[in-house]
Scaffold this motif. Structure first.
Motif, PDB file in Angstrom:
ATOM      1  N   LEU A   1       1.365   5.555 -10.686  1.00 34.92           N
ATOM      2  CA  LEU A   1       0.297   6.322 -10.047  1.00 34.92           C
ATOM      3  C   LEU A   1       0.395   7.795 -10.434  1.00 34.92           C
ATOM      4  CD1 LEU A   1       0.375   4.783  -6.445  1.00 34.92           C
ATOM      5  CD2 LEU A   1      -1.316   4.357  -8.244  1.00 34.92           C
ATOM      6  N   PRO A   2      -0.723   8.472 -10.632  1.00 38.70           N
ATOM      7  CA  PRO A   2      -0.700   9.888 -11.005  1.00 38.70           C
ATOM      8  C   PRO A   2      -0.461  10.779  -9.785  1.00 38.70           C
ATOM      9  CG  PRO A   2      -2.963   9.149 -10.804  1.00 38.70           C
ATOM     10  CD  PRO A   2      -2.104   7.929 -10.590  1.00 38.70           C
ATOM     11  N   ASP A   3      -0.008  11.975 -10.038  1.00 38.40           N
ATOM     12  CA  ASP A   3       0.123  12.987  -8.978  1.00 38.40           C
ATOM     13  C   ASP A   3      -1.278  13.537  -8.726  1.00 38.40           C
ATOM     14  OD1 ASP A   3       0.627  15.110  -7.342  1.00 38.40           O
ATOM     15  OD2 ASP A   3       2.174  16.019  -8.598  1.00 38.40           O
ATOM     16  N   ALA A   4      -2.007  12.873  -7.824  1.00 42.00           N
ATOM     17  CA  ALA A   4      -3.424  13.181  -7.641  1.00 42.00           C
ATOM     18  C   ALA A   4      -3.768  13.656  -6.236  1.00 42.00           C
ATOM     19  CB  ALA A   4      -4.260  11.950  -7.985  1.00 42.00           C
ATOM     20  N   GLY A   5      -2.751  14.035  -5.447  1.00 40.31           N
ATOM     21  CA  GLY A   5      -3.025  14.512  -4.094  1.00 40.31           C
ATOM     22  C   GLY A   5      -3.395  13.380  -3.142  1.00 40.31           C
ATOM     23  N   ARG A   6      -4.158  13.714  -2.104  1.00 41.15           N
ATOM     24  CA  ARG A   6      -4.555  12.722  -1.096  1.00 41.15           C
ATOM     25  C   ARG A   6      -5.736  11.902  -1.617  1.00 41.15           C
ATOM     26  NH1 ARG A   6      -2.207  13.977   3.859  1.00 41.15           N
ATOM     27  NH2 ARG A   6      -1.212  16.043   3.906  1.00 41.15           N
ATOM     28  N   VAL A   7      -5.574  10.580  -1.582  1.00 40.24           N
ATOM     29  CA  VAL A   7      -6.609   9.697  -2.113  1.00 40.24           C
ATOM     30  C   VAL A   7      -6.810   8.505  -1.171  1.00 40.24           C
ATOM     31  CG1 VAL A   7      -6.103  10.284  -4.521  1.00 40.24           C
ATOM     32  CG2 VAL A   7      -4.959   8.332  -3.453  1.00 40.24           C
ATOM     33  N   ILE A   8      -7.947   7.853  -1.341  1.00 41.40           N
ATOM     34  CA  ILE A   8      -8.207   6.578  -0.672  1.00 41.40           C
ATOM     35  C   ILE A   8      -8.205   5.507  -1.743  1.00 41.40           C
ATOM     36  CG2 ILE A   8      -9.828   5.229   0.711  1.00 41.40           C
ATOM     37  CD1 ILE A   8     -10.978   7.834   1.761  1.00 41.40           C
ATOM     38  N   LEU A   9      -7.301   4.542  -1.610  1.00 38.31           N
ATOM     39  CA  LEU A   9      -7.218   3.446  -2.567  1.00 38.31           C
ATOM     40  C   LEU A   9      -7.812   2.186  -1.947  1.00 38.31           C
ATOM     41  CD1 LEU A   9      -3.605   3.915  -4.005  1.00 38.31           C
ATOM     42  CD2 LEU A   9      -5.766   4.788  -4.895  1.00 38.31           C
ATOM     43  N   LYS A  10      -8.604   1.466  -2.726  1.00 36.33           N
ATOM     44  CA  LYS A  10      -9.231   0.240  -2.236  1.00 36.33           C
ATOM     45  C   LYS A  10      -8.745  -0.947  -3.055  1.00 36.33           C
ATOM     46  CE  LYS A  10     -13.735  -1.883  -1.260  1.00 36.33           C
ATOM     47  NZ  LYS A  10     -15.215  -1.716  -1.310  1.00 36.33           N
TER      48      LYS A  10
ATOM     49  N   ASN B   1      -0.856   9.878  -0.028  1.00 33.57           N
ATOM     50  CA  ASN B   1      -0.662  11.214  -0.572  1.00 33.57           C
ATOM     51  C   ASN B   1       0.145  11.076  -1.857  1.00 33.57           C
ATOM     52  OD1 ASN B   1      -0.199  13.857  -1.204  1.00 33.57           O
ATOM     53  ND2 ASN B   1       0.792  14.398   0.727  1.00 33.57           N
ATOM     54  N   LEU B   2      -0.551  11.089  -2.990  1.00 37.75           N
ATOM     55  CA  LEU B   2       0.110  10.861  -4.272  1.00 37.75           C
ATOM     56  C   LEU B   2       0.830  12.099  -4.791  1.00 37.75           C
ATOM     57  CD1 LEU B   2      -2.429   8.562  -6.162  1.00 37.75           C
ATOM     58  CD2 LEU B   2      -0.520   7.948  -4.683  1.00 37.75           C
ATOM     59  N   SER B   3       0.748  13.187  -4.046  1.00 36.61           N
ATOM     60  CA  SER B   3       1.555  14.351  -4.409  1.00 36.61           C
ATOM     61  C   SER B   3       3.028  14.116  -4.070  1.00 36.61           C
ATOM     62  CB  SER B   3       1.057  15.594  -3.664  1.00 36.61           C
ATOM     63  OG  SER B   3      -0.237  15.953  -4.115  1.00 36.61           O
ATOM     64  N   ARG B   4       3.281  13.143  -3.201  1.00 39.52           N
ATOM     65  CA  ARG B   4       4.658  12.836  -2.807  1.00 39.52           C
ATOM     66  C   ARG B   4       5.318  11.943  -3.849  1.00 39.52           C
ATOM     67  NH1 ARG B   4       4.860  10.827   3.313  1.00 39.52           N
ATOM     68  NH2 ARG B   4       6.948  10.317   2.511  1.00 39.52           N
ATOM     69  N   GLN B   5       6.415  12.431  -4.398  1.00 36.17           N
ATOM     70  CA  GLN B   5       7.124  11.693  -5.441  1.00 36.17           C
ATOM     71  C   GLN B   5       7.674  10.379  -4.913  1.00 36.17           C
ATOM     72  OE1 GLN B   5      10.068  13.986  -7.535  1.00 36.17           O
ATOM     73  NE2 GLN B   5      10.843  12.246  -8.682  1.00 36.17           N
ATOM     74  N   ASP B   6       8.143  10.371  -3.655  1.00 33.28           N
ATOM     75  CA  ASP B   6       8.712   9.142  -3.112  1.00 33.28           C
ATOM     76  C   ASP B   6       7.664   8.033  -3.001  1.00 33.28           C
ATOM     77  OD1 ASP B   6       7.449  10.663  -1.067  1.00 33.28           O
ATOM     78  OD2 ASP B   6       8.473   9.483   0.463  1.00 33.28           O
ATOM     79  N   VAL B   7       6.422   8.390  -2.714  1.00 34.72           N
ATOM     80  CA  VAL B   7       5.340   7.402  -2.643  1.00 34.72           C
ATOM     81  C   VAL B   7       5.094   6.804  -4.029  1.00 34.72           C
ATOM     82  CG1 VAL B   7       2.864   7.079  -2.238  1.00 34.72           C
ATOM     83  CG2 VAL B   7       4.225   8.453  -0.642  1.00 34.72           C
ATOM     84  N   ARG B   8       5.035   7.661  -5.040  1.00 38.72           N
ATOM     85  CA  ARG B   8       4.789   7.182  -6.399  1.00 38.72           C
ATOM     86  C   ARG B   8       5.954   6.319  -6.891  1.00 38.72           C
ATOM     87  NH1 ARG B   8       3.747  12.644  -7.115  1.00 38.72           N
ATOM     88  NH2 ARG B   8       5.375  12.824  -8.717  1.00 38.72           N
ATOM     89  N   GLU B   9       7.174   6.724  -6.563  1.00 42.38           N
ATOM     90  CA  GLU B   9       8.349   5.961  -7.006  1.00 42.38           C
ATOM     91  C   GLU B   9       8.435   4.612  -6.301  1.00 42.38           C
ATOM     92  OE1 GLU B   9      11.701   8.484  -6.393  1.00 42.38           O
ATOM     93  OE2 GLU B   9      11.373   9.635  -8.250  1.00 42.38           O
ATOM     94  N   THR B  10       8.106   4.573  -5.016  1.00 36.45           N
ATOM     95  CA  THR B  10       8.119   3.301  -4.279  1.00 36.45           C
ATOM     96  C   THR B  10       7.123   2.323  -4.888  1.00 36.45           C
ATOM     97  OG1 THR B  10       8.793   4.359  -2.213  1.00 36.45           O
ATOM     98  CG2 THR B  10       7.722   2.207  -2.039  1.00 36.45           C
ATOM     99  N   HIS B  11       5.925   2.827  -5.185  1.00 42.72           N
ATOM    100  CA  HIS B  11       4.903   1.979  -5.809  1.00 42.72           C
ATOM    101  C   HIS B  11       5.393   1.456  -7.159  1.00 42.72           C
ATOM    102  CE1 HIS B  11       1.536   1.453  -8.652  1.00 42.72           C
ATOM    103  NE2 HIS B  11       0.967   0.832  -7.643  1.00 42.72           N
ATOM    104  N   ALA B  12       5.957   2.333  -7.983  1.00 44.42           N
ATOM    105  CA  ALA B  12       6.424   1.931  -9.311  1.00 44.42           C
ATOM    106  C   ALA B  12       7.508   0.858  -9.213  1.00 44.42           C
ATOM    107  CB  ALA B  12       6.939   3.145 -10.076  1.00 44.42           C
ATOM    108  N   ASN B  13       8.399   0.993  -8.216  1.00 47.48           N
ATOM    109  CA  ASN B  13       9.481   0.011  -8.045  1.00 47.48           C
ATOM    110  C   ASN B  13       8.941  -1.346  -7.617  1.00 47.48           C
ATOM    111  OD1 ASN B  13      11.533   1.782  -8.781  1.00 47.48           O
ATOM    112  ND2 ASN B  13      11.862   2.494  -6.683  1.00 47.48           N
ATOM    113  N   VAL B  14       7.978  -1.335  -6.694  1.00 44.00           N
ATOM    114  CA  VAL B  14       7.375  -2.595  -6.223  1.00 44.00           C
ATOM    115  C   VAL B  14       6.677  -3.313  -7.372  1.00 44.00           C
ATOM    116  CG1 VAL B  14       5.568  -3.576  -4.749  1.00 44.00           C
ATOM    117  CG2 VAL B  14       7.139  -1.867  -3.819  1.00 44.00           C
ATOM    118  N   VAL B  15       5.923  -2.542  -8.149  1.00 45.52           N
ATOM    119  CA  VAL B  15       5.210  -3.126  -9.295  1.00 45.52           C
ATOM    120  C   VAL B  15       6.201  -3.692 -10.307  1.00 45.52           C
ATOM    121  CG1 VAL B  15       3.798  -2.547 -11.317  1.00 45.52           C
ATOM    122  CG2 VAL B  15       3.124  -1.756  -9.051  1.00 45.52           C
TER     123      VAL B  15
END
Length: 296
Positions: free
Chosen positions: A218-227, A238-252
């Protein structure tokens, strides 16, 4: 532009590009990638760009003043079945890719279908999703190729992924003779090793896994709504948070790794592609590996 015109435009674009790629870049690799090639001589045909020069018959070539190659009955008898996932996630296209996974899959399928048509092989289609599937029995010729491309491109968003065991059962029951089954999907559904084994036992099974690069990271794109394209559910992130992006990458990564491990444990040769890739070099490499394997 209305929907019908848009579909026709997409089909035409894919058809023109696929015909060129199949003719100029892939003919030889496709033919030599069939299981059992060379076991039973059948006929001669004119040489096409990309054909394996090992199969040129020099006596016929000298007599006809044009290069001819030997054909083999096993190559003709084994049909190609393209099993294409049309679930909701396949309709996704990020700004980075600019093409949906479904259109990308249609182009890969079109190259394979054109290669089959040019070699005199039958090609069929199974499109599958959550609520329905549609099977087109194998047939020869360019008309069949155009029908296959049109059916894929015109397919509607069909919700969540169909259970892989149901798809395997359909392919085993609908195609009585052993075929080359090429399954094109993002494989976001739940894996099932037993179903994959069943499919691989009955058919010559090749999975082609397609991903959009933004699905993986996921890109560092700030607050987004994903569908979710399959369930319709939305979530705020909030894609500005590195932990959110890393958690998603690990799950994928873990989900994809489960599929990868099952493919490898079953000895299934698979292909990973992203929608920003030129798919021809890895596709050629896949069929070259198969050619070497079958020529041993």
């Amino acid at each position: 532009m209305d929907k019908a015109s848009d579909i026709l435009k997409r089909v035409r674009r894919i058809e023109l590009r696929a015909r060129h790629l199949a003719t100029e870049n892939f003919a030889g690799q496709y033919q030599s990638g069939f299981r059992g090639q060379g076991l039973d001589f059948d006929d001669f045909r004119e040489y096409m760009p990309g054909d394996d020069p090992r199969f040129i018959d020099w006596k016929v070539t000298a007599r006809m003043n044009s290069p001819f190659v030997r054909r083999f009955r096993e190559e003709r008898e084994q049909a190609v079945i393209l099993a294409v996932d049309v679930s909701g996630s396949m309709h996704y296209a990020s700004s980075a890719a600019r093409v949906s996974k479904l259109d990308y899959a249609a182009e890969v399928a079109a190259v394979l279908a054109y290669s089959a048509a040019q070699s005199g092989d039958k090609c069929g289609l199974l499109i599958y999703g959550n609520s329905h599937s549609h099977y087109i029995p194998p047939a020869k010729g360019v008309k069949q190729t155009l029908r296959i491309v049109r059916e894929i491109v015109a397919s509607k968003n069909d919700g969540a992924d169909q259970n892989i065991s149901d798809v395997a059962r359909q392919l085993v029951l609908s195609q009585k003779k052993a075929a080359m089954v090429i399954m094109i999907s993002d494989f976001w559904g739940e894996n099932n090793k037993a179903a994959l084994g069943q499919l691989n036992f009955k058919h010559d099974f090749i999975p082609i896994r397609i991903a959009d690069p933004m699905e993986l990271h996921l890109p560092d794109a700030g607050r987004v709504i994903l569908k979710d394209p399959e369930t319709g559910k939305s979530m705020f992130l909030n894609l500005s948070r590195q932990d959110v992006r890393e958690t998603h990458a690990n799950v994928v990564h873990l989900h994809r790794e489960k599929w990868t491990q099952d493919f490898r444990r079953l000895g299934i040769d698979f292909l990973d592609l992203q929608t920003t890739d030129n798919f021809m070099p890895p596709l050629r490499a896949l069929f070259a590996r198969r050619s070497r394997k079958f020529s041993r």
